[in-house]
Design an enzyme around this catalytic site. Sequence first.
Site, PDB file in Angstrom:
ATOM      1  N   GLU A 424       0.762  -1.267   0.003  1.00 48.34           N
ATOM      2  CA  GLU A 424       0.010  -0.041   0.077  1.00 48.34           C
ATOM      3  C   GLU A 424       0.712   1.150  -0.157  1.00 48.34           C
ATOM      4  OE1 GLU A 424      -2.798  -0.043   3.174  1.00 48.34           O
ATOM      5  OE2 GLU A 424      -4.338  -1.327   2.082  1.00 48.34           O
ATOM      6  N   GLU A 485      -6.744  -7.812  -0.576  1.00 51.21           N
ATOM      7  CA  GLU A 485      -7.339  -7.388   0.838  1.00 51.21           C
ATOM      8  C   GLU A 485      -8.922  -7.015   0.810  1.00 51.21           C
ATOM      9  OE1 GLU A 485      -5.140  -5.147   3.787  1.00 51.21           O
ATOM     10  OE2 GLU A 485      -3.318  -5.849   2.770  1.00 51.21           O
TER      11      GLU A 485
HETATM   12  C1  GAL Z   1      -4.677  -2.616   4.943  1.00 47.94           C
HETATM   13  C2  GAL Z   1      -3.427  -3.251   5.280  1.00 47.94           C
HETATM   14  C3  GAL Z   1      -3.132  -4.120   6.396  1.00 47.94           C
HETATM   15  C4  GAL Z   1      -4.410  -3.858   7.430  1.00 47.94           C
HETATM   16  C5  GAL Z   1      -5.552  -3.769   6.914  1.00 47.94           C
HETATM   17  C6  GAL Z   1      -6.576  -3.751   8.104  1.00 47.94           C
HETATM   18  O1  GAL Z   1      -4.870  -1.381   4.583  1.00 47.94           O
HETATM   19  O2  GAL Z   1      -2.838  -3.377   4.140  1.00 47.94           O
HETATM   20  O3  GAL Z   1      -2.031  -4.460   6.830  1.00 47.94           O
HETATM   21  O4  GAL Z   1      -3.748  -2.930   8.209  1.00 47.94           O
HETATM   22  O5  GAL Z   1      -5.498  -2.745   6.251  1.00 47.94           O
HETATM   23  O6  GAL Z   1      -7.832  -3.875   7.247  1.00 47.94           O
END
Ligand code: GAL
Length: 768
Positions: A424, A485
């Site tokens: 990210e 994610e």
């Molecule tokens: C994302 C990140 C993860 C975690 C997640 C929580 O943005 O890549 O490491 O923090 O959010 O939902």
Amino acid sequence: MDRRNFMKAAGGALASATLASNALASTVQQLGTADVAGRMILPMNRNWRYHNSVVPGAHERNFDDSGFDRVVVPHTNIKLPWHSFDDKAYEFISVYRRKFTLPSAAKGHRVFVDFEGVMTASTVWLNGRKLGEYKGGYTPFSFELTQDVDFSGENVLAVDVDSTERSDIPPFGHQIDYLTFGGIYREVSLRIVPQTFLENIFAKPQDVLTPHPRLQVDCHLQHDGAKQSFTLEAELRDGERIVAKGSQAIESAASAVHTVTLEKFGAVKLWDLDHPNLYTVHVRLQRGNETFDEDSRRIGFREAQFTDHGFELNEKIIKLRGLDRHQTFPFVGQAMPGRVQRRDAEILRKKVKCNIVRTSHYPQSRHFLDGCDEVGLLVLEEIPGWQHIGDEAWKQISVDNVGRMVRRDRNHPSVILWGVRINESPDDHDFYARTNALAHKLDPTRQTGGIRAFQGSEFLEDVFTMNDFGFPLKPPSRPRYLNTEFCGHTYPTKTIDNKERLMEHTIRHARVHDQLASNPQYAGGIGWCAFDYNTHYDFGSGDRICYHGVMDIFREPKPAAGFYKSQCDPSEEVVLEPAFHWATGDESVGFTNALVCSNCDHLRFYVNDKLVAEVGPDKTRFPNLRYAPFVADLDKRESWGDLRIEGYLQGKRAIVKEFSGKGIDKKFEILPDDPKLQADGADTTRVVLRVTDEFGNIRPFANDAIKLEVEGPSEIIGDNPFALIGGTGAVWIRAKEQPGTVRLTATHPTLGKRQVEFELLSVAPERV
Ligand code: GAL
């Protein structure tokens, strides 16, 4: 050129560290210890001395460390509660010392010390001389000891381990949503090799889907500079059976990569999700009849690629369905040994039926990857980092991390994609052009991805790997599109949450997978995340935990895990998982809808033996899922009582589950993962504690304190007493170094005592 000059010429500590990342993937290493001709791999995990602060003089050979703790690695620099602690508790510099005497056969050889993972920076000393500092907690490194080691007397290795969040080392420099912990948390060994030796092996299967597959074995030779002739031999083995052989005469004095191609061995057993067939490649350096070095790697034959119509494994489209994994555990952070690491792979593949895992956000234990190879779990592995990109020196470490990750792990058939961006982070053309180029150079057989959080991000990789937390998801904006994610912080959920939240959490995972199934251009999705994890004060639920897992921090499932599980074929397992606990008034208006994840085609619900609902999968809400969840309206039941759900497949009852309506804690169970451990001081297994109803369903509000007592050579990793959370929880039993029987007694305040025994098997003492 003498050795030290050689190391300097090659870039000092960085170069020696690269050797380690090459060496550490070897099968010899995987087997724990071995002498093969010419080389010795000597584990050095026991007999460390540890102190939790810098002690003047501790690097010196003659320093008296008798006051230090005697520890075994994997080791955490401090034991912690499972939540609500300050990360500053582990952010300090500690000292480890290890004495050793080399076997006489080491004379005339080169000696390296290989560290698999030390959090976060290590300054290494041998016999009072500083060898250098390695910066990085997730990548292997080594130092050459040949120049300074005493081949006949006692040596002392000392390591200053800096576990503070140093902004010069990835992932640090800004915020991060996870904890890194501290200590020498992975294994250490000595590697004693001849002057000319095999530094690395990369076996590349080719034409694997044809009747005439081939295997190109790249052998990286480290040469002592003297002209010599010898033969390089490579063998492909299926268990003990030699499948193919090849060799090449070497007349050279320079370090180089030599390739032996094995062919004409006929069709192979492919590596795939259901049949993860593994082979071994064995390489020998041969002078006449004498083998002067040998090493091996475990491999699998498979073809894996992301296409614009999805991910293909062996020419078959597989919709990817997986979870992100942090490798942290309660009480000891990352310091869990091989058995526990492998268990996570098994949980993800066998219990939750995922077909892919992402090692967010760093290269993970080799044991975990071995486990993935063995159970058929695909892996997206990525470099350490979180949103922040540092200065040029920081970037240089990050590029180097790519090299270490790829060199260590490129023989794993499970690894299908390299993540070569900082998770990210913003675009950085030059930086990511470098990480991509290096990954492609070191491994032309795999595609790269790089996990980003914005659609407009520059597409320098082969696969567009995107964290998309919104719903509906964005359409696939680029070819080869993988969602890496979703859910996560947008809907944190605890095992102790009420029914509405648990059901909604499950639905949110299900609806994302439903959308991913709607379009072949989505390669699939990796949900955030597998297990709840410890985090910094500026993330999570206020107790240093992100409750983002579909399993809790102890690896116990929440209902959303049932959704993942329900997506397997019933021929593998008939699944019926309620996304609720059976309680009459734990939602605002009394129990209404029952959400059940199942791969059956029809469900019947009975309350007090009376049929109250009969439903098929909810294809209206989840039109694209192969096994859509079921929703039954149970509002019309006449009475409250026990619930029975029957699952049918083609008219035949295939599974039955019962749930008590009485509201009584009935049974107390303790469930060890393994009955036997190695008495090596590190081997560990989980013991799950549960309070259930009379049918075995967890009672989610049981929070009793369980008293634990252990007899025999072991220690409890965990709270004692342990207060159940969500009716469950776990502690771990870690073996000491004496064989024998360990008895664990757990006492529940009203449900009585339970006892389990473990056998601790004797293991050979370490040789150094
Ligand atoms: C994302 C990140 C993860 C975690 C997640 C929580 O943005 O890549 O490491 O923090 O959010 O939902």
